[in-house]
Design a protein around this motif. Structure first.
Motif, PDB file in Angstrom:
ATOM      1  N   TYR A 258       0.845  -1.205   0.000  1.00 55.45           N
ATOM      2  CA  TYR A 258       0.000   0.000   0.000  1.00 55.45           C
ATOM      3  C   TYR A 258       0.877   1.250   0.000  1.00 55.45           C
ATOM      4  O   TYR A 258       2.079   1.178   0.321  1.00 55.45           O
ATOM      5  CB  TYR A 258      -0.932  -0.015   1.221  1.00 55.45           C
TER       6      TYR A 258
ATOM      7  N   VAL B 140       2.972  -0.433   3.730  1.00 61.15           N
ATOM      8  CA  VAL B 140       2.648  -1.740   4.325  1.00 61.15           C
ATOM      9  C   VAL B 140       2.672  -2.822   3.238  1.00 61.15           C
ATOM     10  O   VAL B 140       2.007  -2.686   2.215  1.00 61.15           O
ATOM     11  CB  VAL B 140       1.245  -1.706   4.989  1.00 61.15           C
TER      12      VAL B 140
ATOM     13  N   ALA C  89       1.195  -5.755   2.308  1.00 62.33           N
ATOM     14  CA  ALA C  89       0.011  -6.541   2.691  1.00 62.33           C
ATOM     15  C   ALA C  89       0.048  -7.941   2.079  1.00 62.33           C
ATOM     16  O   ALA C  89      -0.490  -8.880   2.670  1.00 62.33           O
ATOM     17  CB  ALA C  89      -1.254  -5.813   2.264  1.00 62.33           C
TER      18      ALA C  89
ATOM     19  N   PRO D 171      -4.192 -13.756  11.868  1.00 64.38           N
ATOM     20  CA  PRO D 171      -4.590 -12.698  12.802  1.00 64.38           C
ATOM     21  C   PRO D 171      -4.985 -11.426  12.051  1.00 64.38           C
ATOM     22  O   PRO D 171      -4.743 -11.314  10.843  1.00 64.38           O
ATOM     23  CB  PRO D 171      -3.314 -12.462  13.618  1.00 64.38           C
ATOM     24  N   ASN D 172      -5.565 -10.476  12.766  1.00 66.80           N
ATOM     25  CA  ASN D 172      -5.909  -9.190  12.152  1.00 66.80           C
ATOM     26  C   ASN D 172      -4.647  -8.568  11.563  1.00 66.80           C
ATOM     27  O   ASN D 172      -3.583  -8.620  12.182  1.00 66.80           O
ATOM     28  CB  ASN D 172      -6.509  -8.240  13.192  1.00 66.80           C
ATOM     29  N   GLY D 173      -4.778  -8.024  10.380  1.00 64.37           N
ATOM     30  CA  GLY D 173      -3.638  -7.361   9.748  1.00 64.37           C
ATOM     31  C   GLY D 173      -2.764  -8.294   8.935  1.00 64.37           C
ATOM     32  O   GLY D 173      -1.763  -7.862   8.352  1.00 64.37           O
TER      33      GLY D 173
ATOM     34  N   GLY E 144      -3.378  -9.714   6.138  1.00 60.10           N
ATOM     35  CA  GLY E 144      -3.482  -9.516   4.686  1.00 60.10           C
ATOM     36  C   GLY E 144      -4.622 -10.306   4.059  1.00 60.10           C
ATOM     37  O   GLY E 144      -4.766 -10.338   2.840  1.00 60.10           O
TER      38      GLY E 144
ATOM     39  N   SER F 223      -7.979  -9.821   4.012  1.00 56.76           N
ATOM     40  CA  SER F 223      -8.952  -9.028   3.248  1.00 56.76           C
ATOM     41  C   SER F 223      -8.346  -8.520   1.954  1.00 56.76           C
ATOM     42  O   SER F 223      -9.021  -8.479   0.921  1.00 56.76           O
ATOM     43  CB  SER F 223      -9.441  -7.831   4.052  1.00 56.76           C
ATOM     44  N   THR F 224      -7.092  -8.118   2.018  1.00 62.06           N
ATOM     45  CA  THR F 224      -6.418  -7.657   0.794  1.00 62.06           C
ATOM     46  C   THR F 224      -6.438  -8.780  -0.239  1.00 62.06           C
ATOM     47  O   THR F 224      -6.761  -8.572  -1.407  1.00 62.06           O
ATOM     48  CB  THR F 224      -4.967  -7.245   1.120  1.00 62.06           C
TER      49      THR F 224
ATOM     50  N   ARG G 156     -10.117  -9.363  -1.452  1.00 58.35           N
ATOM     51  CA  ARG G 156     -10.579  -8.310  -2.358  1.00 58.35           C
ATOM     52  C   ARG G 156      -9.875  -8.413  -3.708  1.00 58.35           C
ATOM     53  O   ARG G 156     -10.469  -8.137  -4.748  1.00 58.35           O
ATOM     54  CB  ARG G 156     -10.336  -6.921  -1.740  1.00 58.35           C
TER      55      ARG G 156
HETATM   56  P1  ADP Z   1      -6.668  -8.751   7.524  1.00 58.31           P
HETATM   57  O1  ADP Z   1      -7.862  -8.878   6.657  1.00 58.31           O
HETATM   58  O2  ADP Z   1      -5.897 -10.034   7.664  1.00 58.31           O
HETATM   59  O3  ADP Z   1      -6.959  -8.115   8.849  1.00 58.31           O
HETATM   60  P2  ADP Z   1      -5.851  -6.587   5.740  1.00 58.31           P
HETATM   61  O4  ADP Z   1      -5.681  -7.103   4.343  1.00 58.31           O
HETATM   62  O5  ADP Z   1      -7.097  -5.837   6.051  1.00 58.31           O
HETATM   63  O6  ADP Z   1      -5.618  -7.784   6.768  1.00 58.31           O
HETATM   64  O7  ADP Z   1      -4.633  -5.629   6.068  1.00 58.31           O
HETATM   65  C1  ADP Z   1      -3.273  -6.023   5.870  1.00 58.31           C
HETATM   66  C2  ADP Z   1      -2.371  -4.837   6.195  1.00 58.31           C
HETATM   67  O8  ADP Z   1      -2.576  -3.820   5.197  1.00 58.31           O
HETATM   68  C3  ADP Z   1      -2.675  -4.173   7.525  1.00 58.31           C
HETATM   69  O9  ADP Z   1      -1.464  -3.723   8.058  1.00 58.31           O
HETATM   70  C4  ADP Z   1      -3.569  -3.002   7.151  1.00 58.31           C
HETATM   71  O10 ADP Z   1      -3.448  -1.955   8.087  1.00 58.31           O
HETATM   72  C5  ADP Z   1      -3.017  -2.613   5.788  1.00 58.31           C
HETATM   73  N1  ADP Z   1      -4.040  -2.045   4.904  1.00 58.31           N
HETATM   74  C6  ADP Z   1      -5.202  -2.632   4.524  1.00 58.31           C
HETATM   75  N2  ADP Z   1      -5.877  -1.855   3.657  1.00 58.31           N
HETATM   76  C7  ADP Z   1      -5.112  -0.731   3.480  1.00 58.31           C
HETATM   77  C8  ADP Z   1      -5.256   0.456   2.682  1.00 58.31           C
HETATM   78  N3  ADP Z   1      -6.306   0.646   1.895  1.00 58.31           N
HETATM   79  N4  ADP Z   1      -4.263   1.375   2.744  1.00 58.31           N
HETATM   80  C9  ADP Z   1      -3.184   1.189   3.531  1.00 58.31           C
HETATM   81  N5  ADP Z   1      -2.978   0.088   4.298  1.00 58.31           N
HETATM   82  C10 ADP Z   1      -3.930  -0.863   4.274  1.00 58.31           C
END
Ligand code: ADP
Length: 288
Positions: free
Chosen positions: A11, A15, A17, A35-37, A39, A41-42, A45
């Motif tokens: 990102y 980060v 991801a 765990p949360n963070g 990757g 959801s990334t 999506r």
């Molecule tokens: P999870 O779904 O496992 O919690 P995410 O894919 O939401 O993980 O996030 C992975 C990492 O990317 C995290 O550190 C999060 O803060 C960061 N992140 C997610 N979306 C964005 C974004 N749009 N811009 C910047 N950082 C992001």
């Protein structure tokens, strides 16, 4: 079959991801645990064509997903973490409208699809209720019905069980298992119980990487004969542990070692939770 090869995403805030994420996902229910963070959801999506990776490839059967996103969208159902708010409309009527938007313009056929989907997610009884009055569990199941419009071959479900009570979670699991008989279902979660008995295979993800992959039994296997457990009385010295849990009489400790740390330690049959902790710990101690 869904295949990703070396997916990478950084990102704009720096980060990482996704780092070199390669996966082969076969039919049935596949879990993505982390765990949360981590990757998750990334990745979800990206697979759902809602965002692009910086590098890597994705294939679903014959479809090159990154160059033919519309082809994938025809076969895709996606349940995001939150579904939208729809005030003043019943489940039945909302599903009908979405079925129409999906191209099901024949009134009878549309009605049949809506009733079948409501039945599939166990909401027939509540079909005339306003969606805005649904409980969290009902909303998730309704989201599955929305995502199943058009009979997708690939269903992506992102962290669906957060905040559900155990009975709702069980009900939701049964719906997913049912759907997975006809489609590839990819489920992301940070809750081990979601994948333990439900998913034939799973990946464990941490800090943008896949750190372990296999069936629950394959993931547990390397820990067999190497886990020891004991309850340390309150105030006692705690060893370096795989995980710890509070008990009425002290702290239950699980240690990963070739030999028991002392006399009062019992051999422990590994669980998927143990394998999850071990995989995360290994990743943290050898970041690359
Ligand atoms: P999870 O779904 O496992 O919690 P995410 O894919 O939401 O993980 O996030 C992975 C990492 O990317 C995290 O550190 C999060 O803060 C960061 N992140 C997610 N979306 C964005 C974004 N749009 N811009 C910047 N950082 C992001």
């Amino acid at each position: 079959m869904l295949e990703t090869h070396r997916l990478t995403k950084t990102y704009s805030n720096g980060v990482h991801a996704l780092s070199d994420v390669s996966l082969d996902v076969g039919p049935g229910l596949y879990g993505l645990l982390g765990p949360n963070g981590a990757g998750k959801s990334t990745l979800m999506r990206t697979l759902a064509t809602l965002q692009l990776p910086d590098a890597g490839t994705i294939r679903f059967g014959d479809i090159d997903v990154l160059s033919q996103p519309d082809e994938l969208r025809k076969l895709l159902g996606y349940l995001p973490q939150q579904i939208g708010a729809y005030p003043g409309v019943t489940a039945e009527s909302l599903l009908e409208r979405f079925a129409w938007l999906h191209g099901n313009t024949d009134r009878k056929g549309r009605r049949r699809e809506v009733m079948e989907l409501l039945d599939k997610v166990n909401l027939t009884e509540f079909r005339s209720q306003l969606v805005s009055t649904y409980s969290g569990g009902m909303l998730r199941r309704f989201g599955i019905a929305l995502a199943l419009l058009g009979s997708p071959r690939l269903l992506i479900v992102d962290e669906p069980t957060a905040g559900l009570d155990p009975a709702e979670r069980d009900r939701f699991h049964r719906v997913l298992a049912d759907v997975a008989a006809d489609a590839l279902v990819l489920l992301s979660t940070h809750i081990v119980e979601d994948v333990e008995h439900l998913c034939g295979r799973l990946s464990i993800m941490s800090e943008g990487r896949i750190v372990a992959e296999g069936t629950p039994a394959e993931l547990r296997h390397p820990l067999e004969g190497k886990l020891w457990t004991s309850t340390i009385p309150r105030g006692g010295r705690l060893p370096e542990a795989l995980h710890l849990a509070a008990r009425p009489n002290g702290t239950a400790v699980v240690v990963h070692a070739d030999k028991p740390p002392g006399q009062s330690w019992a051999l422990r049959e590994p669980t998927l939770q143990d394998a999850y902790h071990a995989a995360l710990r290994e990743q943290l101690s050898s970041p690359s």
